[in-house]
Design an enzyme around this catalytic site. Structure first.
Site, PDB file in Angstrom:
ATOM      1  N   TYR A  49       0.830  -1.211   0.000  1.00  0.00           N
ATOM      2  CA  TYR A  49       0.000   0.000   0.000  1.00  0.00           C
ATOM      3  C   TYR A  49       0.864   1.261   0.000  1.00  0.00           C
ATOM      4  O   TYR A  49       0.346   2.368  -0.161  1.00  0.00           O
ATOM      5  CB  TYR A  49      -0.965   0.032   1.199  1.00  0.00           C
ATOM      6  N   HIS A 107       0.283 -12.049   1.377  1.00  0.00           N
ATOM      7  CA  HIS A 107      -0.717 -11.196   0.725  1.00  0.00           C
ATOM      8  C   HIS A 107      -1.417 -11.885  -0.449  1.00  0.00           C
ATOM      9  O   HIS A 107      -2.628 -11.757  -0.619  1.00  0.00           O
ATOM     10  CB  HIS A 107      -0.037  -9.899   0.251  1.00  0.00           C
TER      11      HIS A 107
END
Length: 323
Positions: A49, A107
């Site tokens: 992010y 992830h």
């Protein structure tokens, strides 16, 4: 008061967390501060992010005791080789200014090769249109390295994200260690009852991302769906509150993202839906209503790998290397 659940480690997790995906640097720090002031204690972060330093500074400024927060981050795809896993965790802890994470997730079940400065080069390119894949390292290899992190004191729990039942079964079989959490895309258009039943039987908690659907593909927004709006009106709440209330039925957690103070507060406010309302929301995803928004082979640059077995992925040349 926000509901909580207990993970298979015994840790307590609030069902409504604060998500930081697609929260721009310059905005996310303020969002985190408002979230903590509002009462959020479950924060969902990730290396990719590209906003962890700002999040870390905001956590420090908020002045809440570390043990009162539940902080999740995620191992990025270019650090799947076993020798890269702990250094990747160390990089995340350094970015956040923290000594440990409450939860660390793989992830994606997709590996990229570690090229150049792996703390910066997150998307090594095969060419202008595609990301380079690492097809040598398996999910089992990476999970074994994740398991070793439990002895370091730097993580309290480990888990996965975007894994299907077959992938989860393989890593458990190889190590005897069950993920605490699988974070998946889930909303009324993507119900995934088989995966939910599988995880319930194995005591794996589900966290839903994109609980409000997704506005990145130009499709109509779920918050604007007539049925969601009708239920919101009936309950005297917002469409987003309906979607969040629906998502936590069954004890799942949810991580809506917003940087708008009023929405951050709204998302945290608990609304109870009747069974009739829950069923009406679930009906939206039956049959032709079903939709998955986050499919890597549709990204730009493309990840040429079939992760979910969706129609859009049928032309992919590569499959996930499970073991």
């Amino acid at each position: 008061m926000v509901g909580t659940t207990t993970l298979n480690t015994g840790a307590s997790l609030e069902l409504v967390g604060y998500g930081t995906w697609q929260a721009a640097p310059g905005e996310v720090g303020q969002g985190v501060k408002v979230a903590i002031e509002t009462g959020y204690r479950h924060l969902d972060l990730a290396k990719v992010y590209s906003n962890q330093p700002e999040v870390g500074a905001a956590i420090k400024e908020a002045g809440v005791k570390r043990e009162d927060l539940f902080i999740t981050s995620k191992l990025w795809n270019n650090s799947h080789r076993p020798e890269q896993v702990e250094p990747a965790l160390d990089d995340t802890l350094k970015e956040l200014g923290l000594e440990y994470l409450d939860l660390y997730l793989i992830h994606w079940p997709v590996a990229f090769p570690p090229e150049g400065d792996i703390t910066q080069n997150l998307f090594p390119k095969a060419n202008d249109k595609e990301v380079k894949l690492d097809l040598e390292v398996s999910l089992v290899d990476t999970w074994k390295a994740m398991v070793k992190l439990l002895d370091t004191g730097k993580v309290k729990a480990i888990g996965v994200s975007n894994f299907d039942a077959k992938m989860v079964d393989a890593i458990i079989e190889a190590t005897g260690v069950t993920p605490s959490v699988n974070q998946i895309e889930r909303h009324p258009l993507l119900l995934q009852p088989e995966l939910i039943a599988h995880h319930k039987a194995k005591n794996i908690h589900i966290t839903a991302y994109s609980p409000l659907g997704n506005n990145t593909v130009g499709a109509p927004l779920l918050v604007q769906h007539p049925e969601i709006k009708r239920i919101a009106e009936k309950n005297g709440c917002t469409p987003a509150q309906v979607l969040i209330a629906w998502a936590i039925v069954g004890g799942h957690s949810v991580i809506p993202k917003s940087v708008t103070p009023s929405r951050i507060g709204e998302n945290f406010k608990q609304v109870s839906l009747s069974q009739e309302d829950v069923d009406a929301v679930s009906k939206l995803g039956e049959g032709s209503g079903r939709r998955r928004y986050n499919i890597p082979c549709t990204y730009s640059p493309k990840w040429d790998i079939n992760v979910f077995g969706e129609e859009d992925e049928k032309s992919c040349k590569n499959a996930v290397k499970i073991k």
